[in-house]
Scaffold this motif. Structure first.
Motif, PDB file in Angstrom:
ATOM      1  N   HIS A   1      32.849 -40.352  29.887  1.00 18.67           N
ATOM      2  CA  HIS A   1      34.285 -40.226  30.201  1.00 18.67           C
ATOM      3  C   HIS A   1      35.114 -40.440  28.945  1.00 18.67           C
TER       4      HIS A   1
ATOM      5  N   HIS B   1      38.686 -38.726  26.859  1.00 19.09           N
ATOM      6  CA  HIS B   1      39.776 -37.747  26.763  1.00 19.09           C
ATOM      7  C   HIS B   1      39.888 -37.354  25.296  1.00 19.09           C
TER       8      HIS B   1
ATOM      9  N   ASP C   1      36.546 -43.731  27.590  1.00 24.26           N
ATOM     10  CA  ASP C   1      37.887 -43.456  28.113  1.00 24.26           C
ATOM     11  C   ASP C   1      38.956 -43.501  27.031  1.00 24.26           C
TER      12      ASP C   1
HETATM   13 FE    FE Z   1      40.287 -41.555  31.826  1.00 26.69          FE
END
Ligand code: FE
Ligand code: GUN
Length: 463
Positions: free
Chosen positions: A83, A85, A333
């Motif tokens: 995960h 971005h 993340d």
């Molecule tokens: Fe996220």
């Protein structure tokens, strides 16, 4: 094995997970890797690398040899970041005192919306791939932005730089700022198909790069658009990633937006996107019923401990998930999380489990070093449905690996002479390796990841 085939021989110490609790340490072995990046043998005898290759029918002219670089050095499987971005990478560390919903508005949407500038997308995406590779991430599940052209650039760059990647165009078609939103459900579908079609042209069988349906999270996607993705997942076999149950205000918002669903997990289940190919990030505040639904669908969890602490979301009950045999992995993340390193995520997973223990007063909630390194590798492979070909060192699997050296030339770790390990498999030497792995987990960083391979190809190196 034909005599004309060329082999890469990796020789020295190897450390890898064989299951959740067991980290196998092999102080001396040679692993043979074929030209297509497949492990063809693991020789644990005392043969030299050339003798080992010879006994598999390969002559010395057809091999190249990579040796561990010191007596505090070992090969380790490449990390899975399930995960991340990619588009938020410039904001790593910039989150102030925010929590999820105000963080999205203040920091995240303005940055992501700027990816309509394709030159900017290209330079940021290049950097994030190079940076994560240098930290040993051989497979990443990326969120891009809503822009299909920029998302296609991320896919192109992952392929050209040699990283395995799931690349997701972010779907947002409701409850999103006017400056950063798909114009309609139809526009969302069109943009998703544009990315799927593009990736099919650059990697038709998705051997390295695959599209992944990416409804950002329930609030920003209509039921119809998620239902379309669920139908498409069935039709195409493609995976899906999204966020779930990260923050209490978010959960209340989902309740008010989807009053006819019995829970957050049920919103996704009703749309058909909770499948064994679904990666759910965070999963901090799930009810037992939601956990049972996720287990029944065999969806995977991406535990993001750095982000959960940074934007004050909470502590995910990882032991509970593991006890129920849910698939669990680690995500950085970025930029909810401030670090691109899965090693650092593993370290935080271990520490957060201590905080969980302090609250629960249950010692069992603590995660061990072996367990967090499993989540970083084999656990990630399971969540990505790649455990048959990746995640640890087994004949038939792919050589996605990193060479770790605690005495690399710019290492931030001090190793004393009596702490270095030898090549014997006796108990004393195994304990030395265990201590080196512990020192790496708690004190190591990318300076200790000296070389990284994907599919047998060198993709990042400091030497
Ligand atoms: Fe996220
Ligand atoms: N929920 C919806 N979008 C995001 C995001 O970009 N990051 C995190 N951590 N949670 C989200």
């Amino acid at each position: 094995m034909t005599a004309s085939q060329k082999l890469k021989l990796f020789t020295g110490a190897f450390v890898h997970s064989i299951n959740l609790t067991s980290l196998e340490i092999i102080p001396k072995a040679t692993i043979g890797v074929s030209e297509d990046g497949t492990i063809v043998f693991i020789d644990k005898s005392s043969k030299t690398p050339l003798e080992a290759a010879k006994s598999y029918g390969v002559g010395e002219n057809d091999v190249s040899i990579v040796t561990t670089t010191s007596s505090s050095s070992f090969f380790f499987p490449g990390f899975f970041d399930t995960h991340i971005h990619a588009s938020q990478y410039p904001n790593n560390g910039i989150f102030g005192k925010s929590t999820l919903l105000d963080w999205l508005e203040t920091y995240t949407f303005p940055l992501e919306s700027s990816f309509k500038d394709l030159n900017k997308a290209k330079s940021i995406y290049s950097k994030v791939i190079e940076r994560t590779l240098s930290h040993g991430t051989t497979t990443a599940s990326y969120y891009a932005t809503i822009h299909p052209d920029a998302t296609n650039i991320l896919a192109d760059l992952a392929l050209s730089k040699g990283q395995r990647a799931f690349v997701g165009r972010v779907c947002m078609n409701q409850n999103s700022p006017d400056f950063y939103k798909d114009a309609s459900e139809e526009q969302s579908r069109k943009a998703d198909l544009q990315v799927i079609d593009h990736i099919k042209t650059i990697d038709p069988e998705h051997k390295k790069v695959s599209p992944i349906f990416t409804p950002r999270f329930a609030p920003t996607c209509t039921h119809e658009s998620m239902k379309w993705m669920g139908d498409m997942m069935k039709k195409t076999g493609l995976p899906c990633q999204t966020h779930i149950s990260e923050n209490k205000a978010e959960i209340e918002w989902v309740k008010s937006l989807f009053p006819n669903n019995k829970s957050y997990a049920d919103v996704y289940d009703a749309a058909g996107i909770l499948t064994d190919k679904t990666i759910l990030a965070h999963a901090i505040h799930l009810t037992d019923e939601e956990i049972d639904t996720i287990k029944a669908r065999n969806s995977g969890i991406s535990h993001c401990p750095i982000s959960n602490s940074s934007i004050t979301s909470g502590e995910a009950p990882i032991r509970k998930f593991l006890d129920k045999d849910l698939k669990v992995s680690l995500g950085t993340d970025c930029s909810g999380g401030f670090s691109p390193s899965i090693l650092e995520s593993a370290r935080h997973a271990l520490l957060v489990s201590r905080h969980f223990t302090m609250d629960s007063e249950n010692d069992k909630d603590k995660l061990s070093i072996a367990e967090v390194l499993y989540l970083a590798t084999l656990g990630g492979a399971r969540v990505c449905n790649l455990e048959d070909s990746l995640g640890n060192f087994e004949v038939g699997k792919k050589w996605d690996a990193q060479l770790v050296d605690l005495e690399s030339k710019d290492s931030g770790i001090d190793i004393f002479e009596w702490q270095t390990a030898g090549s014997s498999a006796d108990e004393e030497n195994i304990v030395k390796f265990e201590n080196l792995v512990a020192k790496w987990l708690f004190n190591g960083d990318d300076r200790n990841t000296v070389s990284v391979w994907v599919d047998g190809n060198l993709v990042s190196s400091r030497i």
